[in-house]
Design a protein around this motif. Structure first.
Motif, PDB file in Angstrom:
ATOM      1  N   GLY A  15      -0.295 -20.630  51.054  1.00  0.00           N
ATOM      2  CA  GLY A  15      -1.704 -20.250  51.013  1.00  0.00           C
ATOM      3  C   GLY A  15      -1.866 -18.794  50.625  1.00  0.00           C
ATOM      4  O   GLY A  15      -1.474 -17.901  51.376  1.00  0.00           O
TER       5      GLY A  15
ATOM      6  N   ASN B 235      -5.618 -16.981  52.779  1.00  0.00           N
ATOM      7  CA  ASN B 235      -5.721 -17.725  54.036  1.00  0.00           C
ATOM      8  C   ASN B 235      -5.847 -16.777  55.218  1.00  0.00           C
ATOM      9  O   ASN B 235      -4.857 -16.397  55.836  1.00  0.00           O
TER      10      ASN B 235
ATOM     11  N   TYR C 106      -3.187 -24.613  60.157  1.00  0.00           N
ATOM     12  CA  TYR C 106      -2.494 -24.416  58.883  1.00  0.00           C
ATOM     13  C   TYR C 106      -1.208 -25.235  58.841  1.00  0.00           C
ATOM     14  O   TYR C 106      -0.958 -26.002  57.906  1.00  0.00           O
TER      15      TYR C 106
ATOM     16  N   VAL D 116       0.637 -26.278  55.425  1.00  0.00           N
ATOM     17  CA  VAL D 116       0.729 -24.918  54.889  1.00  0.00           C
ATOM     18  C   VAL D 116       1.813 -24.188  55.687  1.00  0.00           C
ATOM     19  O   VAL D 116       1.620 -23.875  56.856  1.00  0.00           O
TER      20      VAL D 116
ATOM     21  N   GLY E  20      -5.707 -20.859  47.688  1.00  0.00           N
ATOM     22  CA  GLY E  20      -5.884 -20.569  49.109  1.00  0.00           C
ATOM     23  C   GLY E  20      -7.255 -21.027  49.551  1.00  0.00           C
ATOM     24  O   GLY E  20      -8.173 -21.140  48.745  1.00  0.00           O
TER      25      GLY E  20
ATOM     26  N   ASP F 270      -7.055 -26.071  52.159  1.00  0.00           N
ATOM     27  CA  ASP F 270      -5.924 -25.998  51.232  1.00  0.00           C
ATOM     28  C   ASP F 270      -5.674 -27.369  50.603  1.00  0.00           C
ATOM     29  O   ASP F 270      -5.395 -27.481  49.405  1.00  0.00           O
TER      30      ASP F 270
ATOM     31  N   VAL G  18      -0.307 -25.109  44.356  1.00  0.00           N
ATOM     32  CA  VAL G  18      -0.492 -24.888  45.797  1.00  0.00           C
ATOM     33  C   VAL G  18       0.813 -24.586  46.526  1.00  0.00           C
ATOM     34  O   VAL G  18       0.805 -24.358  47.734  1.00  0.00           O
TER      35      VAL G  18
END
Length: 488
Positions: free
Chosen positions: A112, A115, A137, A142, A386, A399, A420
């Motif tokens: 991310g 973030n 997250y 993430v 992000g 995300d 990503v």
């Protein structure tokens, strides 16, 4: 000194200073986590903790942008990927914990690039997420986060240390210093704790201070002058740091010429096409000018060409941009579970306003953003993503939504996976350690029930998240933060 002389000097010195700073970039936190030192709470979120694990029969999206490969086996030993290959190509060590994951997609842990560890509400109100943020997250897949702008930097630094010591579950963190701006008319920015620098020495002192405190990045915000931004970039590179920005008073081409490393929000934050813009001032009309922009305008290609040539990366934040248009989607069941009632009520009211307001041009702006990102990548630009957690774009969930929107916009699934994951690792200088699924890399993996190529929304069906070779249970992580995003 003539006006702009120090600004030009910073530009001229940039090549030499960047060469000095380059060896320092990318020294992220990639040391193996000591499994014996994990707290009881962290252990309570683990689903897989064997020293050797084999993930069998997976549909693999390896993060390189190459096509998905079915029937793959991934062997994890400790915190590293030991081997990857088709059935019969990979030797599974005796005693390994074997997981038959037929019907599941596997991709690298998401990286991310925008973030925050705070959640921005529409009041406005920025609430720190020391507890809910890292769990949400990680539970969404993430595994690495850059805190792109901070309103509570010492809390972010403390959280980073707590995660690294195994006391708290969460992604590995790279810390960005508090937002920096120039003095100006927008008092709201100061209310959010942004630092308004007074002069060149203050700018350099700010950068040196946060470099010493452990920040790896600097983030400039909308209300910044060209001279201030150039000074910050200059000093940051001297200190082995990188600089990103959410711009408005400075255009993308201007920032690129100064040597900035990263630009946030894509076209949404580029004011250079607004003919009413005054130097060093953020025009209230610039987003309307983006909405009315003809994407075949040669100025667009010139911007992209200069960014690519200079190696300036860009961060896509389309999940939060979607929240500011009449296209804003309904809150999902999992959003409603994560948010407290008062935040849900405020968000429902905000959605009603955006859906009924007479601003249809916001849809044109959003579509131009997507076209700009497609053109940037096609030209060879490095695009990462992000969530920018705000309004209804929640940590981790946003995300995932970024990935979905990128595919909807026209990116191939494999390219969206790369954006990503691997591209974020590249921008952070961590691509030798993470971002792709390959032998020797850190075992950061997301196990997803379904096929994200056939159904991009399957990315929401996360079943196991591996970080440093440990498999976390996303259901336990998300259950722990029910009703707490925006308050804890």
């Amino acid at each position: 000194m003539p006006e702009g002389a120090s600004l030009r000097g910073a530009w001229l010195r940039r090549g030499f200073l960047s060469a000095l700073a380059a060896p320092l970039f990318g020294l992220g936190q990639t040391a193996a986590q000591d499994r014996d030192a994990l707290s009881d709470e962290v252990r309570s979120y683990l689903r897989v903790s064997a020293p050797v694990v084999a993930l069998e029969n997976v549909l693999l999206f390896d993060g390189t942008g190459g096509p998905a490969r079915s029937g793959q086996t991934i062997v994890i030993r400790g915190n590293r990927i030991e081997s990857v290959g088709g059935a019969g190509e990979v030797e599974i060590p005796p005693g390994a914990e074997r997981l038959d994951l037929e019907g599941h997609s596997v991709m690298p842990g998401m990286v991310g690039l925008h973030n925050h560890m705070f959640y921005y509400q529409s009041t406005p109100r920025a609430s720190q997420m020391q507890y809910s943020g890292p769990r949400l997250y990680l539970g969404a897949g993430v595994t690495t986060v850059r805190t792109t702008g901070s309103v509570a930097p010492y809390q972010d630094l403390s959280l980073k240390g707590s995660i690294e010591r195994g006391e708290t579950p969460g992604p590995r963190l790279l810390i960005t210093a508090p937002y920096v701006i120039s003095p100006g008319p927008d008092e709201r920015l100061r209310d959010l704790g942004m630092y308004a620098i007074r002069d060149e020495e203050a700018a350099r002192r700010y950068v040196r201070y946060w470099a010493a405190e452990g920040a790896e990045w600097i983030k400039a915000y909308t209300q910044i002058t060209r001279e201030a931004l150039a000074t910050i970039i200059d000093e940051a590179h001297l200190q082995g740091m990188k600089v990103t920005a959410h711009l408005c008073s400075v255009g993308f081409r201007e920032a690129t010429a100064m040597g900035i490393d990263n630009l946030e929000h894509g076209l949404w934050a580029n004011s250079e096409y607004d003919t009413t813009r005054e130097p060093d001032r953020c025009s209230p009309n610039y987003q309307r000018s983006i909405a009315e922009l003809d994407m075949d305008d040669p100025r667009v290609a010139e911007t992209i060409s200069e960014m690519v040539a200079a190696g300036v990366a860009m961060t896509s934040t389309v999940a939060v941009a979607e929240q500011a248009t009449p296209l804003v989607p309904d809150l999902t069941a999992r959003d409603l579970e994560a948010l407290p009632d008062h935040v849900v009520e405020a968000e429902m009211e905000r959605r009603s306003i955006f859906r009924t307001t007479e601003m249809p041009w916001m849809i044109d702006l959003f579509e131009n953003m997507l076209d700009f990102e497609l053109a940037f990548v096609e030209a060879g630009g490095v695009l990462a993503a992000g969530v920018d957690p705000a309004w209804g774009a929640l940590p981790g969930y946003g995300d995932q939504r970024n990935f979905e929107i990128l595919v909807e916009a026209g990116f191939a699934t494999a390219d969206a996976v790369r954006i990503v994951s691997a591209n974020g690792a590249e921008i952070l200088g961590l691509d030798s350690e993470l971002g792709t699924v390959a032998p020797g890399k850190l075992a950061d993996l997301v196990v997803i029930e379904g096929d994200i190529e056939l159904r991009p929304s399957d990315i929401r069906n996360v079943r196991i998240v591996f970080k440093d070779g440990l498999g976390y249970d996303p259901d336990r992580l998300t259950a722990a933060v029910a009703g707490q995003v925006g308050v804890r």
